[in-house]
Design an enzyme around this catalytic site. Structure first.
Site, PDB file in Angstrom:
ATOM      1  N   ARG A  67      41.930 -11.660   0.881  1.00  0.00           N
ATOM      2  CA  ARG A  67      42.908 -12.348  -0.031  1.00  0.00           C
ATOM      3  C   ARG A  67      44.036 -11.543  -0.623  1.00  0.00           C
ATOM      4  NH1 ARG A  67      45.102 -17.546  -0.317  1.00  0.00           N
ATOM      5  NH2 ARG A  67      45.082 -18.575  -2.339  1.00  0.00           N
ATOM      6  N   THR A  72      48.683 -22.810   7.096  1.00  0.00           N
ATOM      7  CA  THR A  72      47.634 -21.525   7.356  1.00  0.00           C
ATOM      8  C   THR A  72      47.032 -21.724   8.828  1.00  0.00           C
ATOM      9  OG1 THR A  72      47.128 -21.800   4.885  1.00  0.00           O
ATOM     10  CG2 THR A  72      45.073 -21.190   6.218  1.00  0.00           C
ATOM     11  N   SER A  99      41.781 -22.478  -1.167  1.00  0.00           N
ATOM     12  CA  SER A  99      41.204 -23.526  -0.757  1.00  0.00           C
ATOM     13  C   SER A  99      40.609 -23.139   0.782  1.00  0.00           C
ATOM     14  CB  SER A  99      42.133 -24.937  -0.492  1.00  0.00           C
ATOM     15  OG  SER A  99      42.401 -25.055  -1.865  1.00  0.00           O
ATOM     16  N   GLY A 152      45.994 -26.189   5.985  1.00  0.00           N
ATOM     17  CA  GLY A 152      46.067 -27.600   5.090  1.00  0.00           C
ATOM     18  C   GLY A 152      46.232 -27.665   3.805  1.00  0.00           C
TER      19      GLY A 152
END
Ligand code: GLY
Length: 562
Positions: free
Chosen positions: A96, A371, A443, A463
């Site tokens: 990340r 994404t 998410s 999404g």
């Protein structure tokens, strides 16, 4: 799972050798790659055929997507890998993005302490320190088998020789010529004379090929040190960005334990914080395990109500509790993923009427939906579920022309206004406030389900916040409703994220009668064109065959088996 193909049909299909499809089932005896782009899936399958394992194929596919699917495939963003080997030993790699060292909790606020609308998603200050190259490099160093150079080379070849511009990319190219796109995007889909390319034209990315060559030669250091790092830092400094050489030098990917849950004998492994996806998925599967699905027919009013109420609760818990574990020592992960907690959540559902999301506590906005996910399985049953992102489609839409890749705008995934939460709905809870070097809450929900100790279902989706719910429903469709993978992916999805208090459903796929009944129960419904773009693989244990499917909402996507 019920068998939906008889054996002779399957064997016939396998005999057709490599099969490519945009959304129907694809079958593979030895391996399977499913991604948002046919050329990238093919790169992954070629690596499997050369003896590479699932990690090798995933790394090569991810680099290829950075060339062929630039709206989300990337080297300027970040993401997560869930990896399960043939014995169901599972691990995850967190790559990340991080907040730069010079970021502050109030960096997107005006003098009155209010959020400057859009500032957390626009411009170079919205860019998080990219993690993709470090993550792919760590995955390969620890679990890959072929030489690194062989995994980066196919992407270099695609960038250097060029790829045929698809209809989708050509329409993006056209749209970027108008409106407020930064100069970088205006010159992105062009030929060597600067002329805009169209559908069917050959698109060469010389600068990206050069950047990838440095990564091929020097590994992770080819991005985080040397000429590429210097150009990132110079470009940032010149154009008001925060990322410096120190940020790049300090970036590391992190191997983390997965979050684990169970559902009627299946083992579910997914991504832990800084993603919220795995925790919310397991909480929701635990809640659904309490229901007798025989009395909750798929797509009935009871089904939509129960699923929406389950989502509402999981998203409220997500908002309150989750953030980067390296900055929050007391995340209640055991509690949120426990069966007891799910029982309490289930027992509080009113089966006759919708709950009300309380805006005085927590809430959150929809966020970026671009994404991309890829699923891979190899001949030895090693499986990879990889989701990575630039946040918005084409991220910040900015990048150095000398480097040829696009920076993310992932800083928009932090809570931008400390202490301020509203129903429409910003969220201001502490676990996900900006701090230097912190990872923003995600998410993304790359997931692998094991059955009898072997990878059984590999799944994920883009999404934004809808990712968690589309993955949840696809897993439930397969494990609970026994749907074949392509049906589980295609069938109607809903989305509820607590706040805004809306039950979102896919156009054409919810019957008007059901919609009316749900509204009578108090649900505020909202129609959208599509939810999710799932990429999945199932291992059919009886037929000993991999079955792949890419969502029909992915125009250039493909599952390729061999
Ligand atoms: N940028 C989307 C996510 O990480 O959830």
């Amino acid at each position: 799972m019920k068998n939906f193909l008889n054996k002779s049909t399957s064997i016939f299909l396998v005999a057709l050798a490599t099969l490519t499809t945009t959304w129907a089932q694809t079958h593979g005896k030895q391996g399977m790659v499913v991604s948002d782009n046919t050329m990238a899936s093919q790169v992954g399958v070629d690596i499997l055929k050369k003896g590479g394992n699932a990690i090798d194929a995933a790394v090569a596919t991810a680099f290829a997507l950075a060339v062929t699917h630039p709206q989300a495939g990337n080297i300027g963003g970040g993401g997560f890998i869930v990896f399960m080997d043939a014995t169901s030993k599972t691990t995850t790699i967190d790559f990340r993005e991080k907040a730069p060292l010079r970021a502050t909790p109030n960096m997107f606020l005006d003098q009155e302490g209010q959020l400057v609308e859009g500032s957390n998603h626009n411009g170079l200050q919205s860019v998080g320190v990219p993690g993709t190259v470090a993550g792919l490099y760590m995955a390969h160093s620890k679990y890959g088998s072929l030489p690194w150079k062989k995994l980066v080379q196919p992407a270099i070849a695609l960038a250097k020789k060029g790829v045929v511009l698809s209809y989708t990319l050509a329409s993006h190219a056209k749209n970027m010529q108008s409106g407020s796109s930064p100069d970088f995007m205006k010159n992105y889909f062009t030929d060597s004379e600067g002329k805009l390319l169209g559908h069917g034209d050959q698109w060469v990315q010389k600068e990206l090929a050069n950047t990838l060559k440095k990564i091929k030669k020097h590994g992770k250091d080819g991005f985080y040190k040397g000429k590429v790092a210097q150009e990132i830092a110079d470009y940032m400094k010149k154009n008001g960005g925060l990322i410096g050489l120190d940020d790049l030098e300090k970036y590391t990917a992190i191997e983390r334990e997965p979050v684990k849950g169970t559902y009627h004998g299946y083992d579910i492994y997914s991504m832990p914080p800084p993603s919220s996806g795995g925790v919310a998925l397991i909480e929701m599967m635990n809640v659904m395990e309490r229901a007798n699905l025989d009395s909750v027919p798929f797509n009935s009013t009871e089904y939509v109500h129960l699923v929406a109420e389950t989502m509402r609760r999981a998203f409220a818990d997500r908002a309150e509790h989750l953030g980067d574990p390296d900055f929050n020592s007391d995340l209640p992960l055991d509690k949120l993923t426990s069966k007891d907690f799910a029982k309490m959540r289930y027992d509080h559902i009113d089966f006759d009427k919708a709950s009300v999301s309380d805006s005085t506590t927590f809430g959150q906005l929809y966020d970026g939906s671009n994404t991309t996910h890829l699923s891979v399985i190899d001949k030895d049953h090693n499986a990879v579920s990889l989701t990575y992102t630039l946040e918005h489609s084409y991220g910040s839409e900015m990048g150095s022309p000398k480097l040829g890749f696009i920076f993310n705008n992932e800083m928009g995934d932090f809570n931008p206004q400390p202490g301020y939460t509203n129903s429409s709905g910003l969220i201001g809870s502490d676990p996900n406030l900006i701090r230097p070097e912190k990872r923003m809450l995600s998410s993304m929900t790359p997931t692998i389900v094991a059955k009898d100790g072997k990878p059984y279902l590999v799944i994920g989706s883009p999404g934004g916040r809808t990712i968690i719910n589309t993955v949840f429903q696809t897993v439930l469709n397969v494990l609970g409703y026994e749907m074949p993978i392509e049906k589980a992916i295609e069938t109607m999805k809903i989305h509820h994220q607590w706040l805004p208090d809306q039950l979102v459903y896919e156009k054409y796929l919810l019957s008007p009668d059901t919609k009316q009944s749900l509204e009578k129960m108090g649900h505020k419904t909202r129609e959208v064109r599509n939810l999710g773009r799932l990429m999945g693989i199932i291992y059919d244990t009886e037929l000993n065959i991999y079955i792949g499917a890419s969502d029909s909402s992915s125009p250039d996507g493909a599952s390729i088996g061999y």
